[in-house]
Design an enzyme around this catalytic site. Structure first.
Site, PDB file in Angstrom:
ATOM      1  N   LYS A 111      10.473  -2.961 -30.966  1.00 23.59           N
ATOM      2  CA  LYS A 111       9.187  -2.265 -31.061  1.00 23.59           C
ATOM      3  C   LYS A 111       8.039  -2.958 -30.324  1.00 23.59           C
ATOM      4  O   LYS A 111       7.117  -2.318 -29.846  1.00 23.59           O
ATOM      5  CB  LYS A 111       8.804  -2.069 -32.532  1.00 23.59           C
ATOM      6  CG  LYS A 111       9.777  -1.183 -33.290  1.00 23.59           C
ATOM      7  CD  LYS A 111       9.133   0.095 -33.716  1.00 23.59           C
ATOM      8  CE  LYS A 111      10.092   1.158 -34.211  1.00 23.59           C
ATOM      9  NZ  LYS A 111      11.193   0.718 -35.068  1.00 23.59           N
ATOM     10  N   GLU A 147       0.933   4.169 -37.203  1.00 23.45           N
ATOM     11  CA  GLU A 147       1.683   4.573 -38.388  1.00 23.45           C
ATOM     12  C   GLU A 147       2.899   3.666 -38.476  1.00 23.45           C
ATOM     13  O   GLU A 147       3.333   3.095 -37.476  1.00 23.45           O
ATOM     14  CB  GLU A 147       2.146   6.027 -38.237  1.00 23.45           C
ATOM     15  CG  GLU A 147       3.433   6.212 -37.421  1.00 23.45           C
ATOM     16  CD  GLU A 147       3.347   5.802 -35.946  1.00 23.45           C
ATOM     17  OE1 GLU A 147       2.216   5.739 -35.412  1.00 23.45           O
ATOM     18  OE2 GLU A 147       4.403   5.530 -35.343  1.00 23.45           O
ATOM     19  N   SER A 173      19.090  -3.158 -31.697  1.00 22.79           N
ATOM     20  CA  SER A 173      17.642  -2.897 -31.683  1.00 22.79           C
ATOM     21  C   SER A 173      16.825  -3.827 -32.572  1.00 22.79           C
ATOM     22  O   SER A 173      15.661  -4.078 -32.289  1.00 22.79           O
ATOM     23  CB  SER A 173      17.374  -1.445 -32.078  1.00 22.79           C
ATOM     24  OG  SER A 173      17.954  -1.152 -33.335  1.00 22.79           O
TER      25      SER A 173
HETATM   26  C1  LIG Z   1      12.135   1.634 -35.632  1.00 19.49           C
HETATM   27  C2  LIG Z   1      13.513   1.156 -35.402  1.00 19.49           C
HETATM   28  C3  LIG Z   1      14.531   2.011 -34.912  1.00 19.49           C
HETATM   29  C4  LIG Z   1      14.339   3.489 -34.697  1.00 19.49           C
HETATM   30  O1  LIG Z   1      13.365   3.850 -33.796  1.00 19.49           O
HETATM   31  P1  LIG Z   1      13.680   4.345 -32.316  1.00 19.49           P
HETATM   32  O2  LIG Z   1      12.360   4.778 -31.821  1.00 19.49           O
HETATM   33  O3  LIG Z   1      14.671   5.465 -32.393  1.00 19.49           O
HETATM   34  O4  LIG Z   1      14.230   3.176 -31.581  1.00 19.49           O
HETATM   35  C5  LIG Z   1      15.771   1.468 -34.642  1.00 19.49           C
HETATM   36  N1  LIG Z   1      16.033   0.165 -34.856  1.00 19.49           N
HETATM   37  C6  LIG Z   1      15.091  -0.687 -35.340  1.00 19.49           C
HETATM   38  C7  LIG Z   1      15.451  -2.108 -35.554  1.00 19.49           C
HETATM   39  C8  LIG Z   1      13.801  -0.225 -35.622  1.00 19.49           C
HETATM   40  O5  LIG Z   1      12.892  -1.067 -36.094  1.00 19.49           O
END
Ligand SMILES: *Cc1c(COP(=O)(O)O)cnc(C)c1O
Length: 406
Positions: free
Chosen positions: A96, A118, A385
Site C-alpha cells: 500500500k 479511508e 502483497s
Molecule cells: C489492502 C490489501 C490487499 C487488497 O487490496 P488490493 O487493492 O486488491 O491490493 C491485499 N493484500 C494486502 C496485504 C492488503 O493490505
C-alpha cells in the site's frame, strides 16, 4: 476466450476502461478531479518528480523488494517453480505504501496540506499516516467502527503516527461507509484537502494513478525473473480486493501473451449471497463510489453485504480495469474460501518461514492448487502483497480456538 496480443491503451482521457470506469461523482468534486488529473499528467512526465519518488521508494520504503525462490514450497507441491515477490518486506508491511507515497508527493505539488483516507483493515490507513508524518501533513483517517474494533493494533499505529482516526458508525460500519464519509469530507474541504484513495478504485484518475504507482512491482519482477531464469514466467498470481497489488504485478506483463494471469477474490464461506466478496461469482454491472464496474448487488441494485476473513478483500466492488481485463479474457479470476486461505496461511508460515497477510493467503491458496498441475520447468510468480503480523490474533482464534488470549 483467447487473449489478444496487444490490448488498447486504457483508460481513455475520461477514465474509461471500455465500458467500465468513468467519473461518477458529485458536481462539486469535478474541478478537484480535473485538477488532480492534470497535475498527475504533469508529474508523470517530470523527471524531478520521478527521481524524488524513486529515491524515497528506495531509501524510505525499501525497494526493490526481492524476488524469492520458494525452494521448499516448490519441492513440497512437486510442480512449477514458485517465486514470491516480497512486497511484505516493505516499510509498514504491505504494498500500500507505493501508492500512498506517490499520492503524498502529488499532494505537495498541489499545495494541499491536509490528507484524508479511508481504511478497512487499516493497512492503507497506516501507510497514509506514515507518509503524512514523513512530510508533515495533517492526516484524518475514516474507518468503520466495527473495523476499528477488529483492527485495534493498526488504529494504535495510526495514532502513534499522528493521524486522527474518525470512527464511522453508519450502515455496516465497515469499509464502504468509511469511503462514503471520506467522500463527504472531500466535498466539504476540497480546496485544502487531497484524498489518498487506497486501491485501484473510485473515480478517474484514481484507478489509473493507483495502478501506475504500483506498476513498479511488475516492472521489478519482470527484470528479476529475466535475470534469474532468463525467461518470462508462465503464471502470475495475486489476490484481488479493489485490485491494486494485482494490477501492479500484472500490468507490465499484459502484452506478453504467453504469460497467464490469475486474480484471486475472497470466497468467504463459499459462494452464498452475502457470505463472500467474489465479484465475478454472481456479480453484475453497476456504479459504486465513483466508478462503473462489476459489483455485488441485489435485483433492485442495492449493494449486498459481503464477507471475508480478510478485511482487505471484503468490499462489494472490483476496480474497473479488472472488469475490463475479465471481459477481454486477458486475466482469469477465481476465489479462495476463508478456510482455504487459513490453511494456506499456515502452510507458507511453516514451509518457508513467511507469515503472509490473510489477504495474501488467498493467492497462496490458489498456488497450492495450481502448482502441482504444472510441469517442473514452469514458473509461477505470486505477489506476496503483505505480511501477517496484523492478522496474528484473528488467525490464532480461527486456528487454535476461541480460548486463546493475547
Ligand atoms: C489492502 C490489501 C490487499 C487488497 O487490496 P488490493 O487493492 O486488491 O491490493 C491485499 N493484500 C494486502 C496485504 C492488503 O493490505
Amino acid at each position: 476466450m483467447s487473449a489478444t496480443a496487444t490490448l488498447p491503451k486504457v483508460p481513455d482521457q475520461h477514465g474509461h476502461f471500455g465500458k467500465y470506469g468513468g467519473m461518477f461523482v458529485p458536481e462539486t468534486l469535478m474541478a478537484a478531479l480535473t485538477e488532480l488529473t492534470h497535475e498527475y499528467e504533469m508529474a508523470r512526465k517530470d523527471p524531478a518528480f520521478q527521481a524524488e519518488l524513486d529515491r524515497l521508494l528506495h531509501e524510505y520504503v525499501g525497494r526493490p523488494t526481492p524476488l524469492y525462490f520458494a525452494e521448499r514450497w516448490t519441492e513440497k507441491l512437486g510442480g512449477a517453480r514458485i517465486y514470491l515477490k516480497r512486497e511484505d518486506l516493505l516499510h509498514t508491511g504491505a504494498h500500500k505504501i507505493n501508492n500512498a507515497l506517490g499520492q503524498a508527493l502529488l499532494a505537495l505539488r498541489l499545495g494541499k496540506k491536509r490528507i484524508i483516507a479511508e481504511t478497512g483493515a487499516g493497512q492503507h490507513g497506516v501507510a497514509t499516516a506514515t507518509v503524512c508524518a514523513r512530510f508533515g501533513l495533517e492526516c484524518v483517517i475514516y474507518m468503520g467502527k466495527i473495523d476499528m474494533e477488529r483492527q485495534a493494533l493498526n488504529v494504535a499505529r495510526m495514532r502513534f503516527l499522528g493521524a486522527e482516526v474518525r470512527a464511522v458508525t453508519a450502515g455496516q460500519a465497515t469499509l464502504k461507509e468509511a469511503v462514503n464519509e471520506a467522500m463527504r469530507d472531500w466535498v466539504t474541504n476540497v480546496r485544502s484537502t487531497h484524498y489518498i484513495l487506497g486501491s485501484a478504485l473510485g473515480s478517474h484518475p484514481f484507478p489509473m494513478m493507483v495502478r501506475d504507482f504500483h506498476r513498479v512491482i511488475g516492472v521489478e519482477a519482470r527484470r528479476q525473473i529475466l535475470e534469474r531464469e532468463e525467461r518470462l514466467p508462465d503464471l502470475l498470481v495475486a489476490c484481488v480486493g479493489g485490485g491494486s497489488n494485482s494490477i501492479g504485478l500484472f500490468h507490465p506483463f499484459l502484452n506478453d501473451k504467453d504469460v497467464r494471469m490469475v486474480g484471486v477474490e475472497a470466497g468467504g464461506d463459499g459462494i452464498i449471497p452475502e457470505r463472500h466478496a467474489a465479484r465475478f461469482q454472481g456479480g453484475r454491472l453497476g456504479v459504486l463510489q465513483g466508478t462503473k464496474t462489476w459489483l455485488l448487488a441485489n435485483d433492485d441494485g442495492q449493494i449486498e453485504l459481503t464477507h471475508s476473513v480478510s478485511a482487505g478483500l471484503d468490499y462489494a466492488a472490483i476496480g474497473p480495469e479488472h472488469a475490463y481485463l475479465h471481459d477481454q479474457g486477458r486475466v482469469e479470476y477465481t476465489y479462495a474460501t476463508d478456510e482455504e486461505a487459513l490453511d494456506a496461511f499456515q502452510e507458507l508460515s511453516r514451509v518457508e518461514g513467511i507469515i503472509p497477510a490473510l489477504e495474501t493467503a488467498h493467492a497462496v491458496a490458489y498456488v497450492k492448487k495450481a502448482a502441482p498441475k504444472l510441469a517442473k520447468d514452469q514458473i509461477i510468480i505470486v505477489n506476496l502483497s503483505g505480511r501477517g503480523d496484523k492478522d496474528v490474533a484473528q488467525a490464532a482464534r480461527h486456528i487454535f480456538g476461541e480460548g486463546l488470549k493475547f
